[in-house]
Design an enzyme around this catalytic site. Structure first.
Site, mmCIF file in Angstrom:
data_model
loop_
_atom_site.group_PDB
_atom_site.id
_atom_site.type_symbol
_atom_site.label_atom_id
_atom_site.label_comp_id
_atom_site.label_asym_id
_atom_site.label_seq_id
_atom_site.Cartn_x
_atom_site.Cartn_y
_atom_site.Cartn_z
ATOM 1 N N GLN A 112 48.201 101.295 12.928
ATOM 2 C CA GLN A 112 47.506 101.245 14.220
ATOM 3 C C GLN A 112 47.396 102.647 14.805
ATOM 4 O O GLN A 112 48.396 103.201 15.275
ATOM 5 C CB GLN A 112 48.309 100.335 15.163
ATOM 6 C CG GLN A 112 47.744 100.166 16.547
ATOM 7 C CD GLN A 112 48.772 99.535 17.481
ATOM 8 O OE1 GLN A 112 49.975 99.583 17.221
ATOM 9 N NE2 GLN A 112 48.312 98.947 18.552
ATOM 10 N N SER A 115 48.048 105.313 19.923
ATOM 11 C CA SER A 115 48.722 106.292 20.798
ATOM 12 C C SER A 115 48.391 107.722 20.400
ATOM 13 O O SER A 115 48.211 108.027 19.221
ATOM 14 C CB SER A 115 50.241 106.124 20.710
ATOM 15 O OG SER A 115 50.616 104.825 21.027
ATOM 16 N N SER A 149 53.330 103.816 13.150
ATOM 17 C CA SER A 149 54.200 103.123 12.206
ATOM 18 C C SER A 149 53.433 102.841 10.925
ATOM 19 O O SER A 149 52.251 102.466 10.970
ATOM 20 C CB SER A 149 54.663 101.787 12.798
ATOM 21 O OG SER A 149 55.222 101.969 14.068
ATOM 22 N N GLU A 232 49.729 92.122 19.788
ATOM 23 C CA GLU A 232 50.863 92.973 19.425
ATOM 24 C C GLU A 232 52.127 92.526 20.159
ATOM 25 O O GLU A 232 53.199 92.439 19.574
ATOM 26 C CB GLU A 232 50.549 94.435 19.778
ATOM 27 C CG GLU A 232 51.729 95.367 19.532
ATOM 28 C CD GLU A 232 51.374 96.848 19.691
ATOM 29 O OE1 GLU A 232 50.363 97.162 20.333
ATOM 30 O OE2 GLU A 232 52.117 97.670 19.139
ATOM 31 N N GLU A 365 58.437 99.116 31.491
ATOM 32 C CA GLU A 365 57.916 99.357 32.849
ATOM 33 C C GLU A 365 56.449 98.932 32.931
ATOM 34 O O GLU A 365 56.016 98.294 33.906
ATOM 35 C CB GLU A 365 58.041 100.842 33.230
ATOM 36 C CG GLU A 365 59.472 101.335 33.411
ATOM 37 C CD GLU A 365 60.191 101.602 32.091
ATOM 38 O OE1 GLU A 365 59.525 101.651 31.032
ATOM 39 O OE2 GLU A 365 61.421 101.737 32.098
#
Ligand SMILES: Cc1cc2nc3c(=O)[nH]c(=O)nc-3n(C[C@H](O)[C@H](O)[C@H](O)COP(=O)(O)OP(=O)(O)OC[C@H]3O[C@@H](n4cnc5c(N)ncnc54)[C@H](O)[C@@H]3O)c2cc1C
Length: 395
Positions: A112, A115, A149, A232, A365
């Site tokens: 994926q 990020s 990952s 996910e 968060e």
């Protein structure tokens, strides 16, 4: 409609035609996919039978009883849990037919590419650019991704990139399937607190992507990515485990095996966590039943939150229960593992690896914000950059 009896019979036919004891593992998995018994709720021809999702359990029980091989979600979790539902929802017929079978059998691993160094929680701020060649219609991608990952084992990636910097950040993004063997893809390991490099940084330089590998409309990538992200969270936090399975099973085993380490205070904490783990397990079951009725919604975020909190608390207790032995670490060799297995190693590994649970797939968060706004309906955070063109945002 396919019912339980019919699925049971189809599974028995598969087992009769391909006896697990004498059939090559991959041949068996391919035959299972072709028989529509891979994921029964998928369409006919794509590993399913358009059957209710809940009936997968009927197939799985027959196959387990017969000792049939399965695919390994620890190795191909991103493919199964995130890429597949997105390909199914947004891929063309050709894309679905090309990718889903080797994804499910594990012949092709997926990663994926979301990020970036400057875009994690604020993923929509991402800066990797995809530029379309007007002559061919194909795309060229340049940028950097991080924390990827399985990039070192992946054949394909789901990728989001910016295709229109003049639009506000959520609107100029497009979603692609990226070939990890393209010469412009460079994968470098990032070593983690566990000693291993399970994830990587990925540099994309002039990577070519055919327009046929775009998922969804140009500029609609944020909406497509929501399908991936909702799946996910369920996929990270929602695995089915038996009573006293997973992490709590490990801690309970230490409690039973090492009576000399027991104290009243540790007993209370173990019982509290045991009850919490059982509640989380039932909540996961309820979530899976909701899934039968459709795509996962923001409720999956609460499940993933609980999963992260529990994993960290339970693995912390396990290390404490082991007293001095809990301080030993089994192996800090730098490796690039092919799979993530929380229960396959010692307590120290679980303790360190679970630190990442409250970061991966959305930090705790951020998930609290999602639960507050989209489940509980509380007032949203201020989002001053919402309508500002991406290129004008301060970075
Ligand atoms: C083990 C692991 C595997 C991963 N695998 C992948 C992968 O395969 N592919 C991929 O694309 N990414 C992957 N990630 C990356 C992961 O998705 C990001 O790390 C995550 O989204 C957080 O982004 P960040 O690291 O940039 O932290 P930041 O977004 O910079 O956050 C820093 C801190 O600020 C807090 N924060 C940020 N925004 C808010 C807010 N609005 N309200 C309250 N607090 C806030 C965060 O909670 C955090 O504590 C992985 C991460 C880990 C740990």
């Amino acid at each position: 409609m396919t019912d339980a009896a019919e699925l049971r019979q189809r599974t028995r036919d598969l087992l009769a035609e391909h006896p697990p004891a004498t059939t090559d593992r991959l041949d068996f998995l391919r035959a299972r996919f072709d028989a529509g018994l891979a994921w029964v709720h998928y369409p006919v021809g794509l590993g399913g039978l358009d059957a209710p999702r809940a009936l997968q359990a009927v197939v799985d029980a027959e196959l387990t009883a017969a000792g049939a091989p399965g695919n390994d979600p620890r190795r191909i979790g991103i493919g199964l849990g995130m890429a597949a539902p997105t390909l199914l929802a947004y891929g063309s017929d050709e894309v679905k037919a090309r990718f889903l079978r080797p994804l499910w059998t594990g012949e092709e691993v997926w990663c994926q590419l979301f990020s970036e160094p400057g875009a994690g929680s604020d993923l929509a701020a991402l800066g990797t650019r995809a530029v379309r060649d007007d002559a061919t219609g194909d795309w060229t991608v340049d940028g950097q991704k991080v924390w990827t990952s399985s990039a070192h084992t992946a054949r394909w990636a789901i990728l989001i990139a910016r295709t229109d910097p003049d639009l506000p950040k959520h609107r100029g993004i497009t979603y692609f399937v990226c070939d990890m063997t393209d010469p412009g893809v460079e994968v470098r390991p990032l070593r983690q607190i566990t000693g291993e490099a399970e994830f990587n940084e990925v540099f994309l330089t002039g990577v070519r992507i055919p327009d046929a590998h775009r998922l969804g409309e140009t500029g609609d990538g944020w909406r497509v990515a929501q399908t991936t992200l909702m799946n996910e969270r369920v996929s990270i936090g929602g695995a089915r485990i038996p009573r006293e399975g997973g992490m709590i099973g490990k801690a309970a085993a230490v409690w039973r095996d090492r009576p000399e380490l027991r104290t009243h205070a540790l007993h209370r904490r173990l019982l509290d966590l045991w009850v919490d783990a059982e509640v989380a397990r039932f909540t996961g079951e309820r979530l899976r039943q909701q899934l039968v009725a459709g795509q996962p919604g923001p409720e999956g975020s609460a499940m993933k939150l609980a999963f992260a909190r529990l994993n960290q608390a339970i693995s912390g207790l396990e290390v404490e229960l082991l007293a001095d032995d809990g301080l030993l670490y089994d192996d800090w060799t730098m490796r690039r593992p092919e799979l993530v297995d929380f229960t396959g190693r010692e307590a120290g590994y679980r303790y360190l690896r679970s630190k990442g649970n409250s970061i991966e797939g959305g930090t705790s968060e951020v998930l609290l914000n999602i639960v507050a706004e989209r489940v509980l309906g509380l007032p949203p955070e201020p989002r001053n950059d919402k309508d500002v063109p991406w290129k004008d945002l301060a970075r």
